[in-house]
Design an enzyme around this catalytic site. Structure first.
Site, mmCIF file in Angstrom:
data_model
loop_
_atom_site.group_PDB
_atom_site.id
_atom_site.type_symbol
_atom_site.label_atom_id
_atom_site.label_comp_id
_atom_site.label_asym_id
_atom_site.label_seq_id
_atom_site.Cartn_x
_atom_site.Cartn_y
_atom_site.Cartn_z
ATOM 1 N N GLN A 1 0.843 -1.223 0.000
ATOM 2 C CA GLN A 1 0.000 0.000 0.000
ATOM 3 C C GLN A 1 0.860 1.249 0.000
ATOM 4 O O GLN A 1 0.555 2.222 -0.667
ATOM 5 C CB GLN A 1 -0.923 0.058 1.222
ATOM 6 C CG GLN A 1 -1.400 -1.263 1.727
ATOM 7 C CD GLN A 1 -2.714 -1.720 1.133
ATOM 8 O OE1 GLN A 1 -3.186 -1.160 0.150
ATOM 9 N NE2 GLN A 1 -3.274 -2.731 1.728
ATOM 10 N N ASP B 1 -18.027 -0.814 -11.410
ATOM 11 C CA ASP B 1 -16.936 -1.307 -12.244
ATOM 12 C C ASP B 1 -16.087 -0.123 -12.721
ATOM 13 O O ASP B 1 -16.607 0.818 -13.315
ATOM 14 C CB ASP B 1 -17.538 -2.055 -13.439
ATOM 15 C CG ASP B 1 -16.482 -2.789 -14.257
ATOM 16 O OD1 ASP B 1 -15.271 -2.514 -14.065
ATOM 17 O OD2 ASP B 1 -16.864 -3.636 -15.081
ATOM 18 N N ALA B 2 -14.786 -0.206 -12.482
ATOM 19 C CA ALA B 2 -13.893 0.897 -12.834
ATOM 20 C C ALA B 2 -13.839 1.129 -14.345
ATOM 21 O O ALA B 2 -13.547 2.240 -14.793
ATOM 22 C CB ALA B 2 -12.499 0.621 -12.287
ATOM 23 N N ASP C 1 -5.123 -0.277 -7.998
ATOM 24 C CA ASP C 1 -4.889 -1.294 -6.971
ATOM 25 C C ASP C 1 -5.916 -2.384 -7.206
ATOM 26 O O ASP C 1 -6.882 -2.528 -6.472
ATOM 27 C CB ASP C 1 -5.078 -0.653 -5.591
ATOM 28 C CG ASP C 1 -5.004 -1.673 -4.475
ATOM 29 O OD1 ASP C 1 -4.430 -2.755 -4.684
ATOM 30 O OD2 ASP C 1 -5.535 -1.389 -3.383
HETATM 31 N N1 AAT Z 1 -5.111 -3.434 -1.456
HETATM 32 C C1 AAT Z 1 -5.361 -4.819 -1.567
HETATM 33 C C2 AAT Z 1 -4.966 -5.357 -2.797
HETATM 34 C C3 AAT Z 1 -5.704 -5.666 -3.862
HETATM 35 S S1 AAT Z 1 -7.380 -5.426 -3.799
HETATM 36 C C4 AAT Z 1 -8.010 -5.401 -5.407
HETATM 37 C C5 AAT Z 1 -9.456 -4.894 -5.423
HETATM 38 O O1 AAT Z 1 -9.825 -4.629 -6.774
HETATM 39 C C6 AAT Z 1 -10.506 -5.872 -4.870
HETATM 40 O O2 AAT Z 1 -11.168 -5.280 -3.780
HETATM 41 C C7 AAT Z 1 -11.468 -6.094 -6.058
HETATM 42 O O3 AAT Z 1 -12.817 -6.242 -5.673
HETATM 43 C C8 AAT Z 1 -11.234 -4.823 -6.872
HETATM 44 N N2 AAT Z 1 -11.612 -4.928 -8.292
HETATM 45 C C9 AAT Z 1 -11.429 -5.975 -9.125
HETATM 46 N N3 AAT Z 1 -11.927 -5.707 -10.344
HETATM 47 C C10 AAT Z 1 -12.430 -4.448 -10.301
HETATM 48 C C11 AAT Z 1 -13.086 -3.614 -11.252
HETATM 49 N N4 AAT Z 1 -13.328 -4.038 -12.497
HETATM 50 N N5 AAT Z 1 -13.461 -2.366 -10.864
HETATM 51 C C12 AAT Z 1 -13.229 -1.942 -9.592
HETATM 52 N N6 AAT Z 1 -12.620 -2.686 -8.652
HETATM 53 C C13 AAT Z 1 -12.231 -3.932 -8.989
HETATM 54 C C14 AAT Z 1 -4.970 -6.225 -5.025
HETATM 55 C C15 AAT Z 1 -3.959 -7.246 -4.625
HETATM 56 C C16 AAT Z 1 -3.087 -7.708 -5.752
HETATM 57 C C17 AAT Z 1 -2.634 -9.129 -5.557
HETATM 58 C C18 AAT Z 1 -1.503 -9.474 -6.432
HETATM 59 N N7 AAT Z 1 -1.359 -10.895 -6.582
#
Ligand code: AAT
Length: 292
Positions: free
Chosen positions: A65, A140-141, A159
């Site tokens: 982070q 959805d992003a 992230d």
């Molecule tokens: N900070 C913790 C690490 C993460 S979290 C990744 C987040 O992305 C999850 O909460 C998931 O729900 C979100 N996510 C996935 N797809 C989308 C999307 N299309 N739009 C918005 N959010 C989304 C990542 C860890 C990486 C691990 C590496 N191996």
């Protein structure tokens, strides 16, 4: 089950598994998008797992982070408007909130269950949501970025989870094009970019898409995160047209920030030395991704 090891197997790392010892299962439910699991481990504190992939542990989340937030934000003079894609646990928000120049933070997380679970089990991360500059968008992003005003952001931090499940399209060209449009001139992207040991080809693809889309140099940085597959994670950094951004030498060093943020948690991993060091790459990677 208490006392047993849980093995993380995934097509993203065929032929190997990493494992953690479980003390107790705290939460396990299917959301609309993925299976959400929280357990207490014996050695890494609480662990958040989505679809069988470790997203964070209390012990080593600081590395991921802090790096994904401060690599971009310390590379530009005075970041004001920031977008986080994914990051529903709040940890990246917690790190952005250290920057007093920031006036507006949007976050677009697809899965509300991740946010709720983080608020319940990971208060040290979810504290990021308490910053009044944060505007939460659940969705959805891909859609969010399609409708984002052009040139709105100084920095975008992706992230997101691995490109299986809801994050599939987050490594494809159309997504990066919408990011480039949503950034101002001289704006920066920092994108989670997997493991150099396991995903060299995926990294290569992301780099070539970013080179085409951003028309400038693309940089790769990495950090040690013991509970991610192979123990490392990478970050792609690029900037839009404008005065060139020198990612390798933080112009906005963290040590000079004023400390006027809500949570008083000290940095555990990131500092300006780690920032510079993160861009040093092993020779095989330089060759394979043509960063030489
Ligand atoms: N900070 C913790 C690490 C993460 S979290 C990744 C987040 O992305 C999850 O909460 C998931 O729900 C979100 N996510 C996935 N797809 C989308 C999307 N299309 N739009 C918005 N959010 C989304 C990542 C860890 C990486 C691990 C590496 N191996």
């Amino acid at each position: 089950d208490a006392g047993k090891m849980v093995y993380f197997n995934n097509p993203m790392w065929p032929g190997e598994a990493h494992s953690l010892k479980v003390e107790s299962i705290l939460f396990k439910e299917k959301s609309d998008y993925q299976e959400v699991l929280v357990f207490e481990s014996s050695t890494y504190g609480k662990v958040l797992v989505l679809d069988g992939i470790v997203q964070l542990t209390e012990k080593d989340e600081c590395a991921y982070q802090e790096m994904i937030a401060h690599l971009p934000l310390c590379s530009i003079p005075s970041p004001k408007t920031v977008l986080v894609v994914g990051g529903g646990d709040g940890g990246v928000l917690r790190e952005i909130s250290r920057h007093s120049s920031v006036e507006h933070i949007d976050i677009c997380e697809i899965d509300k269950m991740v946010i709720d679970v983080s608020k319940k089990f990971f208060p040290e991360l979810a504290v990021g949501f308490e910053d009044p500059r944060v505007n939460l968008h659940v969705g959805d992003a891909i859609e969010f970025l399609r409708h984002a005003p052009k040139g709105k952001y100084d920095a975008i931090i992706v992230d997101s989870s691995d490109p299986v499940g809801p994050a599939q399209e987050l490594v494809e060209k159309p997504f990066f094009e919408t990011i480039a449009q949503a950034l101002r001139l001289g704006g920066v992207l920092c994108n989670m970019a997997e493991s150099m040991w396991l995903h060299t080809h995926l990294i290569e693809d992301m780099i070539s898409i970013c080179r085409e889309t951003f028309k400038g140099p693309v940089h790769y940085a990495w950090a040690s995160v013991p509970t991610y597959p192979s123990g490392v994670i990478g970050f792609l950094l690029c900037s839009t047209e404008g005065p060139p951004v020198d990612f390798l030498n933080p112009i906005n060093p963290i040590e000079k920030l004023d400390g006027a943020y809500l949570h008083k948690r000290e940095l555990r991993f990131y500092n300006s030395e780690m920032h510079r060091a993160a861009f040093a790459l092993p020779s095989f990677l330089k060759r394979e991704v043509r960063l030489l």
